[in-house]
Design a protein around this motif. Structure first.
Motif, PDB file in Angstrom:
ATOM      1  N   ASP A  72       0.807  -1.215   0.000  1.00  0.00           N
ATOM      2  CA  ASP A  72       0.000   0.000   0.000  1.00  0.00           C
ATOM      3  C   ASP A  72       0.844   1.271   0.000  1.00  0.00           C
ATOM      4  O   ASP A  72       0.371   2.335  -0.394  1.00  0.00           O
ATOM      5  CB  ASP A  72      -0.934   0.013   1.219  1.00  0.00           C
ATOM      6  CG  ASP A  72      -2.020  -1.043   1.125  1.00  0.00           C
ATOM      7  OD1 ASP A  72      -2.284  -1.530   0.007  1.00  0.00           O
ATOM      8  OD2 ASP A  72      -2.605  -1.397   2.174  1.00  0.00           O
ATOM      9  N   VAL A  73       2.102   1.172   0.421  1.00  0.00           N
ATOM     10  CA  VAL A  73       3.003   2.332   0.433  1.00  0.00           C
ATOM     11  C   VAL A  73       3.554   2.605  -0.966  1.00  0.00           C
ATOM     12  O   VAL A  73       3.814   3.755  -1.335  1.00  0.00           O
ATOM     13  CB  VAL A  73       4.142   2.108   1.453  1.00  0.00           C
ATOM     14  CG1 VAL A  73       5.203   3.200   1.369  1.00  0.00           C
ATOM     15  CG2 VAL A  73       3.574   2.035   2.869  1.00  0.00           C
ATOM     16  N   GLY A  74       3.719   1.560  -1.757  1.00  0.00           N
ATOM     17  CA  GLY A  74       4.232   1.720  -3.115  1.00  0.00           C
ATOM     18  C   GLY A  74       4.461   0.368  -3.756  1.00  0.00           C
ATOM     19  O   GLY A  74       4.758  -0.617  -3.060  1.00  0.00           O
ATOM     20  N   GLY A  97       4.651   5.425  -5.892  1.00  0.00           N
ATOM     21  CA  GLY A  97       4.793   5.500  -4.445  1.00  0.00           C
ATOM     22  C   GLY A  97       6.235   5.358  -3.999  1.00  0.00           C
ATOM     23  O   GLY A  97       7.180   5.589  -4.757  1.00  0.00           O
ATOM     24  N   THR A  98       6.394   4.955  -2.741  1.00  0.00           N
ATOM     25  CA  THR A  98       7.714   4.781  -2.141  1.00  0.00           C
ATOM     26  C   THR A  98       7.877   3.319  -1.738  1.00  0.00           C
ATOM     27  O   THR A  98       7.021   2.485  -1.997  1.00  0.00           O
ATOM     28  CB  THR A  98       7.871   5.713  -0.928  1.00  0.00           C
ATOM     29  OG1 THR A  98       6.826   5.449   0.024  1.00  0.00           O
ATOM     30  CG2 THR A  98       7.787   7.178  -1.351  1.00  0.00           C
ATOM     31  N   ARG A 143      10.749   4.490   7.800  1.00  0.00           N
ATOM     32  CA  ARG A 143       9.473   3.939   7.347  1.00  0.00           C
ATOM     33  C   ARG A 143       9.396   3.736   5.842  1.00  0.00           C
ATOM     34  O   ARG A 143       8.802   2.769   5.388  1.00  0.00           O
ATOM     35  CB  ARG A 143       8.280   4.811   7.807  1.00  0.00           C
ATOM     36  CG  ARG A 143       8.128   4.898   9.299  1.00  0.00           C
ATOM     37  CD  ARG A 143       7.887   3.536   9.930  1.00  0.00           C
ATOM     38  NE  ARG A 143       6.698   2.869   9.421  1.00  0.00           N
ATOM     39  CZ  ARG A 143       5.481   3.062   9.908  1.00  0.00           C
ATOM     40  NH1 ARG A 143       5.274   3.928  10.884  1.00  0.00           N
ATOM     41  NH2 ARG A 143       4.452   2.391   9.403  1.00  0.00           N
ATOM     42  N   ALA A 144       9.961   4.629   5.045  1.00  0.00           N
ATOM     43  CA  ALA A 144       9.922   4.459   3.589  1.00  0.00           C
ATOM     44  C   ALA A 144      11.031   5.280   2.960  1.00  0.00           C
ATOM     45  O   ALA A 144      11.475   6.281   3.520  1.00  0.00           O
ATOM     46  CB  ALA A 144       8.566   4.874   3.020  1.00  0.00           C
ATOM     47  N   VAL A 145      11.485   4.824   1.768  1.00  0.00           N
ATOM     48  CA  VAL A 145      12.448   5.599   0.990  1.00  0.00           C
ATOM     49  C   VAL A 145      11.852   5.840  -0.393  1.00  0.00           C
ATOM     50  O   VAL A 145      11.073   5.029  -0.907  1.00  0.00           O
ATOM     51  CB  VAL A 145      13.822   4.907   0.872  1.00  0.00           C
ATOM     52  CG1 VAL A 145      14.484   4.798   2.229  1.00  0.00           C
ATOM     53  CG2 VAL A 145      13.704   3.532   0.215  1.00  0.00           C
ATOM     54  N   ASP A 146      12.231   6.973  -0.983  1.00  0.00           N
ATOM     55  CA  ASP A 146      11.715   7.320  -2.305  1.00  0.00           C
ATOM     56  C   ASP A 146      12.629   6.747  -3.389  1.00  0.00           C
ATOM     57  O   ASP A 146      13.648   6.105  -3.074  1.00  0.00           O
ATOM     58  CB  ASP A 146      11.553   8.841  -2.429  1.00  0.00           C
ATOM     59  CG  ASP A 146      12.870   9.604  -2.343  1.00  0.00           C
ATOM     60  OD1 ASP A 146      13.951   9.006  -2.584  1.00  0.00           O
ATOM     61  OD2 ASP A 146      12.835  10.808  -2.048  1.00  0.00           O
ATOM     62  N   PRO A 147      12.320   6.930  -4.662  1.00  0.00           N
ATOM     63  CA  PRO A 147      13.154   6.346  -5.714  1.00  0.00           C
ATOM     64  C   PRO A 147      14.588   6.877  -5.767  1.00  0.00           C
ATOM     65  O   PRO A 147      15.424   6.296  -6.469  1.00  0.00           O
ATOM     66  CB  PRO A 147      12.379   6.691  -6.997  1.00  0.00           C
ATOM     67  CG  PRO A 147      10.961   6.738  -6.564  1.00  0.00           C
ATOM     68  CD  PRO A 147      11.018   7.395  -5.209  1.00  0.00           C
ATOM     69  N   GLN A 148      14.875   7.953  -5.049  1.00  0.00           N
ATOM     70  CA  GLN A 148      16.252   8.430  -4.923  1.00  0.00           C
ATOM     71  C   GLN A 148      16.940   7.819  -3.705  1.00  0.00           C
ATOM     72  O   GLN A 148      18.046   8.216  -3.336  1.00  0.00           O
ATOM     73  CB  GLN A 148      16.287   9.961  -4.835  1.00  0.00           C
ATOM     74  CG  GLN A 148      15.928  10.677  -6.135  1.00  0.00           C
ATOM     75  CD  GLN A 148      14.450  10.565  -6.472  1.00  0.00           C
ATOM     76  OE1 GLN A 148      13.600  10.821  -5.627  1.00  0.00           O
ATOM     77  NE2 GLN A 148      14.135  10.182  -7.709  1.00  0.00           N
ATOM     78  N   GLU A 195       6.916  12.171   4.058  1.00  0.00           N
ATOM     79  CA  GLU A 195       5.594  11.917   4.636  1.00  0.00           C
ATOM     80  C   GLU A 195       5.571  10.651   5.478  1.00  0.00           C
ATOM     81  O   GLU A 195       4.597  10.380   6.175  1.00  0.00           O
ATOM     82  CB  GLU A 195       4.531  11.804   3.538  1.00  0.00           C
ATOM     83  CG  GLU A 195       4.680  10.624   2.608  1.00  0.00           C
ATOM     84  CD  GLU A 195       5.582  10.905   1.407  1.00  0.00           C
ATOM     85  OE1 GLU A 195       5.508  10.159   0.427  1.00  0.00           O
ATOM     86  OE2 GLU A 195       6.347  11.882   1.481  1.00  0.00           O
ATOM     87  N   SER A 196       6.652   9.864   5.453  1.00  0.00           N
ATOM     88  CA  SER A 196       6.648   8.591   6.164  1.00  0.00           C
ATOM     89  C   SER A 196       7.610   8.558   7.354  1.00  0.00           C
ATOM     90  O   SER A 196       7.670   7.567   8.068  1.00  0.00           O
ATOM     91  CB  SER A 196       7.032   7.451   5.205  1.00  0.00           C
ATOM     92  OG  SER A 196       6.143   7.414   4.113  1.00  0.00           O
ATOM     93  N   VAL A 197       8.358   9.624   7.564  1.00  0.00           N
ATOM     94  CA  VAL A 197       9.348   9.636   8.634  1.00  0.00           C
ATOM     95  C   VAL A 197       8.659   9.652   9.992  1.00  0.00           C
ATOM     96  O   VAL A 197       7.733  10.406  10.222  1.00  0.00           O
ATOM     97  CB  VAL A 197      10.294  10.853   8.509  1.00  0.00           C
ATOM     98  CG1 VAL A 197      11.199  10.950   9.720  1.00  0.00           C
ATOM     99  CG2 VAL A 197      11.134  10.722   7.241  1.00  0.00           C
TER     100      VAL A 197
END
Length: 263
Positions: A154-156, A239-240, A248-253, A259-261
Motif C-alpha cells: 500500500d506504500v508503493g 509510491g515509495t 518507514r519508507a524511501v523514495d526512488p532516490q 511523509e513517512s518519517v
C-alpha cells in the motif's frame, strides 16, 4: 558558469543485505558479529540462521564499511553486496544480532536457497525494458508479483503488480495454491524490498509450476525494489518503498520519504 556540484551524502550510511549460504555454527558467528558491531557503534538488526544471513545496519560510513569488510574476510560471505542509502540520523534504536530458524520465515522446509541453484534473477534494466515494451524478449506477457505484506504494498508498488494481500510471508505458499492459474502462460517476476523474500518465492513458484505442469516462467528481481531504484529509478513504479526502520519508507532516490518519517 560553474558546473553543478552534487551535494555530499547525508552523514549516516544505511545498508541492507542478505546472503543464502550454509552456516554450521550460527551462535558462534552471532557472538563475533555482535562484538564487532558494538565496538564500531553500529545499530540495526542482524539475523543469522543455518541457511544464511540477513542484515540492516546503520552508522558512520567508515564503521559500516569496516564491519562489512571484516565479514567478507570470511570466505563464506565474499559475495555480500550491500545496498546503500543515506539519512540524517541512525534509524534504529539499538543493535540486535539474533539466531533464527530462518532468515526470512516461509515455514516451507524444502525451500532452501543455500542448498539449491539460485532461481533465475532479472536485472533491473531488463525488467524496465520488458515493462516498457509490454512483453519479454520472446513476446510472452510479463507480470510483476509482489511478495511483500499488504501494508507494504500500500506504500508503493510496481504498476499493475499482482498483490495477493498476504499479511506475512509464511502465507505465500497458500496464496500460490489459491491463485496459480493467474500465472499460466506468463513470465512472472517476483519482487520484494531487497531480494530475500522474492528469492525464496521464485524457488517456490518454479517448484510449484513444475509440479502442476503450469506454463509459467519465473524470475526474481535481482536486489529487489531498492536495487531497482538505485539502477533504474521510478519507472513503472508508483509510491515509495516501505523499509523496516524508523525512516518507514524511501523514495526512488533512496532518500527518506518525508511523509513517512517517524518523529
Amino acid at each position: 558558469m560553474n558546473a553543478e556540484v552534487s551535494p555530499d551524502p547525508l552523514p549516516i550510511l544505511n545498508i541492507s543485505c542478505y546472503l543464502f549460504v550454509a552456516i554450521d555454527a550460527p551462535e558462534v558467528l552471532r557472538d563475533t558479529l555482535h562484538e564487532r558491531a558494538l565496538a564500531l557503534g553500529l545499530k540495526g538488526t542482524v539475523l543469522i540462521a543455518e541457511e544464511g544471513i540477513n542484515l540492516f545496519l546503520a552508522g558512520e560510513p567508515a564503521a559500516v564499511r569496516a564491519w562489512v569488510d571484516a565479514l567478507r574476510g570470511d570466505g563464506r560471505f565474499e559475495a555480500l553486496a550491500p545496498k546503500e542509502s543515506w539519512s540524517d540520523a541512525v534509524p534504529f534504536r539499538k543493535l540486535l544480532v539474533k539466531v533464527k530458524p530462518e532468515i526470512i520465515r516461509m515455514n516451507h522446509p524444502t525451500i532452501r536457497p543455500d542448498r539449491a541453484p539460485r532461481a533465475p534473477s532479472l536485472p533491473a534494466a531488463t525488467l524496465r525494458r520488458w515493462l516498457d515494451q509490454g512483453h519479454d524478449d520472446e513476446g510472452r506477457p510479463v507480470v510483476t508479483l509482489d511478495t511483500r505484506n499488504a501494508f507494504e504494498v500500500d506504500v508503493g508498488a510496481f504498476d499493475g503488480a499482482i498483490d495477493w494481500r498476504i499479511s506475512k510471508f509464511s502465507e505465500f505458499p497458500q496464496a500460490v495454491q489459491a491463485h496459480r492459474d493467474e500465472l499460466a502462460g506468463k513470465t512472472v517476476v517476483s519482487y520484494c524490498t531487497g531480494g530475500i523474500r522474492c528469492e525464496k518465492a521464485a524457488l517456490y513458484l518454479a517448484e510449484d509450476a513444475d509440479r502442476h505442469g503450469l506454463d509459467a516462467r519465473v524470475y526474481q528481481l535481482d536486489g529487489g525494489i531498492l536495487k531497482y531504484f538505485e539502477e533504474v529509478g521510478e519507472a513503472h513504479y508508483h509510491g515509495t518503498c516501505f523499509v523496516f526502520d524508523e525512516r518507514r519508507a524511501v523514495d526512488p532516490q533512496l532518500a527518506p520519504s518525508p511523509e513517512s518519517v517517524v518523529e
